[in-house]
Design an enzyme around this catalytic site. Structure first.
Site, PDB file in Angstrom:
ATOM      1  N   GLU A 191       0.850  -1.200   0.000  1.00 26.87           N
ATOM      2  CA  GLU A 191       0.000   0.000   0.000  1.00 26.87           C
ATOM      3  C   GLU A 191       0.886   1.250   0.000  1.00 26.87           C
ATOM      4  O   GLU A 191       1.886   1.314   0.714  1.00 26.87           O
ATOM      5  CB  GLU A 191      -0.880  -0.010   1.264  1.00 26.87           C
ATOM      6  CG  GLU A 191      -1.870   1.139   1.311  1.00 26.87           C
ATOM      7  CD  GLU A 191      -2.805   1.061   2.524  1.00 26.87           C
ATOM      8  OE1 GLU A 191      -2.447   0.436   3.541  1.00 26.87           O
ATOM      9  OE2 GLU A 191      -3.910   1.644   2.441  1.00 26.87           O
ATOM     10  N   LYS A 209      -9.556   1.615  -2.701  1.00 27.73           N
ATOM     11  CA  LYS A 209      -9.842   1.135  -1.343  1.00 27.73           C
ATOM     12  C   LYS A 209     -11.292   1.460  -0.987  1.00 27.73           C
ATOM     13  O   LYS A 209     -11.731   2.612  -1.087  1.00 27.73           O
ATOM     14  CB  LYS A 209      -8.871   1.798  -0.365  1.00 27.73           C
ATOM     15  CG  LYS A 209      -8.878   1.228   1.020  1.00 27.73           C
ATOM     16  CD  LYS A 209      -7.773   1.910   1.837  1.00 27.73           C
ATOM     17  CE  LYS A 209      -7.502   1.287   3.154  1.00 27.73           C
ATOM     18  NZ  LYS A 209      -6.317   1.884   3.813  1.00 27.73           N
ATOM     19  N   CYS A 222      -5.686  -3.246   2.342  1.00 26.41           N
ATOM     20  CA  CYS A 222      -5.479  -3.088   3.777  1.00 26.41           C
ATOM     21  C   CYS A 222      -6.753  -3.197   4.621  1.00 26.41           C
ATOM     22  O   CYS A 222      -7.230  -4.298   4.852  1.00 26.41           O
ATOM     23  CB  CYS A 222      -4.725  -1.789   4.055  1.00 26.41           C
ATOM     24  SG  CYS A 222      -3.890  -1.872   5.655  1.00 26.41           S
TER      25      CYS A 222
END
Ligand SMILES: NC(=O)CCC(=O)C(=O)O
Length: 297
Positions: free
Chosen positions: A48, A127, A169
């Site tokens: 990330e 994301k 994540c």
């Protein structure tokens, strides 16, 4: 050969050390991709925010615009580095992630890319669950101060191998994304991620193993290396977990590359032994099977 995975392969996860100089970060990431490919990796994953330090204060300065596609080299040097490194090494690259600026709306996203061995973009994932947490005395992080959330489940077909699920994540904490990708035939879930030294020891490995166990698929989580001079201390511990939830590879906190063999027969063996896939009771929980889901392959 497995019904899900067309051909076994080696995955390489680069636990990259990056700093404040974007050009240096890109050059360094490229070197490490070459190293992983030389060691035999066919699918290579970056962490990330690999082109920048991780933090809301940095996102606008490091953000790149990727529209129209392909973007110009000036608009997105990271996109071009990933594309050329994939072509040069004849590998798939999960180049994940960078801060993205959408020119039309002026919104920022945390965006990951998948390139094929010809250097062509196969997919992007923005994301979907932003990292907004507050654990008093430990860590407060509000990604939504700066970033906007993506709005889809991302499933990417790698023509040589099969389908992977891609998320970033904090997305790993939402088993729904993993479950949908697995139900749609993904054999591997990839999460570039940057947990921290508070939540990492609590949940990083647990999340990876839980997503693998629930779905009987491989899970790969790729962190940046820890930099104790940085404002955010990444946990590290890049890892690959097999469909039986065994940890196949795990790094410590320093820069390194984790390798693992992804073997389709392990998925079949796991599912044969514990046959969740034929035992689900969608008659009891039809909302789970019939939910309207936006996803892209
Ligand atoms: N970058 C992130 O989304 C961090 C997520 C995290 O640390 C967590 O505990 O979840």
């Amino acid at each position: 050969m497995s019904t899900l995975l067309k051909k076994n392969f080696k995955i390489g996860l680069i636990q990259l050390s990056s700093g404040s100089d974007k050009q240096k970060n890109l050059a360094h990431a490229r070197e490490k991709v070459l190293e992983a490919a030389k060691a035999g990796a066919n699918v290579i994953v970056l962490p990330e925010c690999f082109n920048s330090p991780y933090g809301c204060q940095y996102f606008p300065d490091y953000a790149e615009s990727i529209e129209p596609s392909p973007p110009s080299k000036e608009d997105s040097p990271s996109w071009h580095m990933l594309s050329s490194a994939a072509a040069e090494t004849n590998t798939y690259i999960v180049g994940a992630s960078i801060p993205e600026l959408e020119p039309k709306t002026k919104k920022y996203f945390n965006t990951a890319f998948v390139f094929n061995p010809e250097g062509e973009l196969l997919a992007t994932h923005r994301k979907t669950h932003l990292f907004d947490i507050d654990i008093p005395g430990k860590i407060k992080f509000i990604e939504s101060d700066v970033l906007s959330a993506g709005n889809k489940v991302t499933i990417v077909d790698l023509p040589e191998y099969g389908k992977i699920g891609l998320a970033i994540c904090y997305d790993v904490r939402f088993p729904e994304l993993a479950m949908i990708a697995a139900r749609k035939g993904a054999f591997l879930l990839v999460y570039p991620g940057a947990f921290n030294t508070t939540t990492g020891p609590m949940h990083w490995s647990l999340q990876a193993r839980a997503r693998a166990m629930d779905n009987q698929v491989y899970v790969a989580m790729c962190s940046p290396a820890r930099d104790t001079e940085a404002t955010y201390h990444a946990y590290g511990h890049t890892m690959v977990v097999n469909p039986n939830a065994d940890v196949l590879a795990e790094l410590e906190e320093k820069e390194d590359i984790a390798y693992a063999d992804i073997d389709g027969s392990k998925i079949d063996e796991t599912r044969k032994g514990i046959p969740l896939y034929t035992q689900r009771r969608f008659d009891v929980y039809p909302d789970v099977s019939a939910g309207k889901v936006r996803y892209e392959e």
